[in-house]
Design a protein around this motif. Sequence first.
Motif, PDB file in Angstrom:
ATOM      1  N   ASP A   1       0.868  -1.164   0.000  1.00  0.00           N
ATOM      2  CA  ASP A   1       0.000   0.000   0.000  1.00  0.00           C
ATOM      3  C   ASP A   1       0.912   1.222   0.000  1.00  0.00           C
ATOM      4  O   ASP A   1       1.674   1.428   0.954  1.00  0.00           O
ATOM      5  CB  ASP A   1      -0.885  -0.002   1.245  1.00  0.00           C
ATOM      6  N   PRO A   2       0.897   2.044  -1.067  1.00  0.00           N
ATOM      7  CA  PRO A   2       1.790   3.208  -1.124  1.00  0.00           C
ATOM      8  C   PRO A   2       1.640   4.149   0.072  1.00  0.00           C
ATOM      9  O   PRO A   2       2.547   4.906   0.384  1.00  0.00           O
ATOM     10  CB  PRO A   2       1.392   3.914  -2.415  1.00  0.00           C
ATOM     11  N   LYS A   3       0.500   4.085   0.755  1.00  0.00           N
ATOM     12  CA  LYS A   3       0.293   4.962   1.901  1.00  0.00           C
ATOM     13  C   LYS A   3       1.044   4.477   3.141  1.00  0.00           C
ATOM     14  O   LYS A   3       1.297   5.245   4.058  1.00  0.00           O
ATOM     15  CB  LYS A   3      -1.191   5.087   2.207  1.00  0.00           C
ATOM     16  N   THR A   4       1.400   3.183   3.171  1.00  0.00           N
ATOM     17  CA  THR A   4       2.101   2.647   4.342  1.00  0.00           C
ATOM     18  C   THR A   4       3.490   2.099   4.005  1.00  0.00           C
ATOM     19  O   THR A   4       4.246   1.775   4.918  1.00  0.00           O
ATOM     20  CB  THR A   4       1.275   1.519   5.002  1.00  0.00           C
TER      21      THR A   4
ATOM     22  N   SER B   1       4.265   7.758   1.437  1.00  0.00           N
ATOM     23  CA  SER B   1       3.186   8.746   1.530  1.00  0.00           C
ATOM     24  C   SER B   1       3.730  10.170   1.469  1.00  0.00           C
ATOM     25  O   SER B   1       3.100  11.057   0.898  1.00  0.00           O
ATOM     26  CB  SER B   1       2.372   8.539   2.805  1.00  0.00           C
TER      27      SER B   1
ATOM     28  N   LEU C   1       4.473  10.766  -2.216  1.00  0.00           N
ATOM     29  CA  LEU C   1       3.213  10.906  -2.956  1.00  0.00           C
ATOM     30  C   LEU C   1       2.554  12.252  -2.687  1.00  0.00           C
ATOM     31  O   LEU C   1       2.151  12.955  -3.610  1.00  0.00           O
ATOM     32  CB  LEU C   1       2.256   9.781  -2.585  1.00  0.00           C
ATOM     33  N   ASN C   2       2.449  12.621  -1.423  1.00  0.00           N
ATOM     34  CA  ASN C   2       1.781  13.873  -1.065  1.00  0.00           C
ATOM     35  C   ASN C   2       2.494  15.090  -1.630  1.00  0.00           C
ATOM     36  O   ASN C   2       1.870  15.987  -2.191  1.00  0.00           O
ATOM     37  CB  ASN C   2       1.631  14.002   0.454  1.00  0.00           C
TER      38      ASN C   2
END
Length: 134
Positions: free
Chosen positions: A64-67, A94, A97-98
Amino acid sequence: MDLVVSLISGNDLKNVNWRHGIVQAYAIVWIDSSRKFSTKVDLENGVNPDWYEKLSIAVPSTSDPKTATLYIDIVHANTPGTKPLIGSAKLPLSVILNEAQAKGKAIFINLNLERPSGRPRDKSKRTFKYGGTI
Protein backbone atom coordinates in the motif's frame (compact mmCIF):
# COMPACT_ATOMS: atom_id res chain seq x y z
CA MET A 1 3.52 1.88 -10.34
CA ASP A 2 7.20 2.83 -10.54
CA LEU A 3 9.10 5.24 -8.34
CA VAL A 4 11.97 7.00 -10.08
CA VAL A 5 14.66 7.80 -7.53
CA SER A 6 17.50 10.16 -8.38
CA LEU A 7 20.42 9.47 -6.06
CA ILE A 8 22.37 12.69 -6.17
CA SER A 9 25.07 12.94 -3.52
CA GLY A 10 26.17 12.58 0.08
CA ASN A 11 27.68 15.26 2.29
CA ASP A 12 30.16 14.84 5.14
CA LEU A 13 29.69 11.07 5.47
CA LYS A 14 31.60 9.17 8.13
CA ASN A 15 34.81 7.68 6.72
CA VAL A 16 34.47 4.07 7.84
CA ASN A 17 37.65 3.32 5.86
CA TRP A 18 39.93 5.86 7.55
CA ARG A 19 42.66 3.30 8.26
CA HIS A 20 42.91 2.28 4.61
CA GLY A 21 42.17 5.51 2.71
CA ILE A 22 39.12 7.36 1.50
CA VAL A 23 35.63 5.96 1.73
CA GLN A 24 34.22 4.60 -1.53
CA ALA A 25 30.50 5.05 -1.08
CA TYR A 26 27.49 3.77 -2.96
CA ALA A 27 23.78 3.72 -2.20
CA ILE A 28 21.40 0.75 -1.98
CA VAL A 29 17.69 1.55 -2.29
CA TRP A 30 14.60 -0.64 -1.90
CA ILE A 31 10.95 -0.85 -1.02
CA ASP A 32 10.75 -4.64 -1.11
CA SER A 33 13.87 -6.21 0.44
CA SER A 34 13.87 -8.98 -2.19
CA ARG A 35 14.50 -6.34 -4.92
CA LYS A 36 17.32 -3.95 -4.07
CA PHE A 37 18.93 -1.44 -6.44
CA SER A 38 22.29 0.28 -6.16
CA THR A 39 24.31 3.11 -7.62
CA LYS A 40 27.84 2.91 -8.92
CA VAL A 41 30.64 3.29 -6.38
CA ASP A 42 32.11 6.79 -6.19
CA LEU A 43 35.85 6.09 -6.11
CA GLU A 44 37.03 9.69 -6.04
CA ASN A 45 35.03 11.99 -3.77
CA GLY A 46 35.43 10.26 -0.39
CA VAL A 47 33.03 11.56 2.28
CA ASN A 48 31.22 13.77 -0.26
CA PRO A 49 30.21 11.24 -2.93
CA ASP A 50 28.40 12.16 -6.14
CA TRP A 51 26.25 9.58 -7.89
CA TYR A 52 23.76 11.44 -10.09
CA GLU A 53 21.96 8.23 -10.96
CA LYS A 54 18.30 7.50 -11.59
CA LEU A 55 16.83 4.17 -10.53
CA SER A 56 13.34 3.00 -11.40
CA ILE A 57 11.91 1.01 -8.52
CA ALA A 58 8.68 -0.90 -8.92
CA VAL A 59 6.35 -0.39 -5.99
CA PRO A 60 5.16 -3.94 -5.24
CA SER A 61 1.51 -4.46 -6.04
CA THR A 62 1.11 -6.02 -2.59
CA SER A 63 2.33 -2.78 -0.96
CA ASP A 64 0.00 0.00 0.00
CA PRO A 65 1.79 3.21 -1.12
CA LYS A 66 0.29 4.96 1.90
CA THR A 67 2.10 2.65 4.34
CA ALA A 68 5.13 1.47 2.31
CA THR A 69 8.62 2.81 3.01
CA LEU A 70 11.61 3.63 0.83
CA TYR A 71 14.83 2.41 2.50
CA ILE A 72 18.30 3.74 1.69
CA ASP A 73 21.63 2.39 2.90
CA ILE A 74 24.87 4.23 2.18
CA VAL A 75 27.63 1.64 2.07
CA HIS A 76 31.41 1.54 1.63
CA ALA A 77 32.77 -0.78 -1.06
CA ASN A 78 34.13 -3.19 1.51
CA THR A 79 37.77 -3.26 2.49
CA PRO A 80 38.81 -6.12 4.82
CA GLY A 81 38.62 -4.95 8.42
CA THR A 82 36.14 -2.14 7.65
CA LYS A 83 32.50 -2.02 8.65
CA PRO A 84 30.77 -1.31 5.35
CA LEU A 85 27.54 0.41 6.48
CA ILE A 86 28.00 4.19 6.68
CA GLY A 87 24.40 5.07 7.51
CA SER A 88 20.76 4.53 6.67
CA ALA A 89 17.66 6.57 5.98
CA LYS A 90 14.04 5.78 5.35
CA LEU A 91 11.19 7.75 3.92
CA PRO A 92 7.50 6.84 3.90
CA LEU A 93 6.15 6.69 0.35
CA SER A 94 3.19 8.75 1.53
CA VAL A 95 5.53 11.74 1.97
CA ILE A 96 6.74 11.37 -1.61
CA LEU A 97 3.21 10.91 -2.96
CA ASN A 98 1.78 13.87 -1.07
CA GLU A 99 4.57 16.29 -1.97
CA ALA A 100 4.85 15.19 -5.62
CA GLN A 101 1.10 15.45 -6.12
CA ALA A 102 0.94 18.85 -4.41
CA LYS A 103 3.76 20.26 -6.52
CA GLY A 104 2.91 18.35 -9.70
CA LYS A 105 6.57 17.65 -10.38
CA ALA A 106 9.67 15.92 -9.04
CA ILE A 107 10.57 16.62 -5.43
CA PHE A 108 14.00 16.83 -3.85
CA ILE A 109 14.62 15.88 -0.24
CA ASN A 110 17.71 15.95 1.96
CA LEU A 111 17.71 13.01 4.33
CA ASN A 112 19.78 12.74 7.49
CA LEU A 113 21.49 9.40 7.91
CA GLU A 114 21.22 7.27 11.03
CA ARG A 115 24.09 5.25 12.45
CA PRO A 116 24.03 1.47 11.97
CA SER A 117 22.72 1.28 15.57
CA GLY A 118 19.69 3.36 14.54
CA ARG A 119 20.73 6.44 16.52
CA PRO A 120 20.92 9.72 14.64
CA ARG A 121 24.35 10.89 13.59
CA ASP A 122 25.91 13.76 15.53
CA LYS A 123 24.78 17.33 14.98
CA SER A 124 27.01 17.84 11.96
CA LYS A 125 25.30 17.62 8.61
CA ARG A 126 25.53 14.09 7.30
CA THR A 127 22.98 14.25 4.58
CA PHE A 128 21.96 12.44 1.49
CA LYS A 129 20.27 14.21 -1.42
CA TYR A 130 17.44 12.39 -3.03
CA GLY A 131 14.95 13.25 -5.70
CA GLY A 132 11.92 11.19 -6.56
CA THR A 133 8.92 11.11 -8.84
CA ILE A 134 6.12 8.67 -9.44
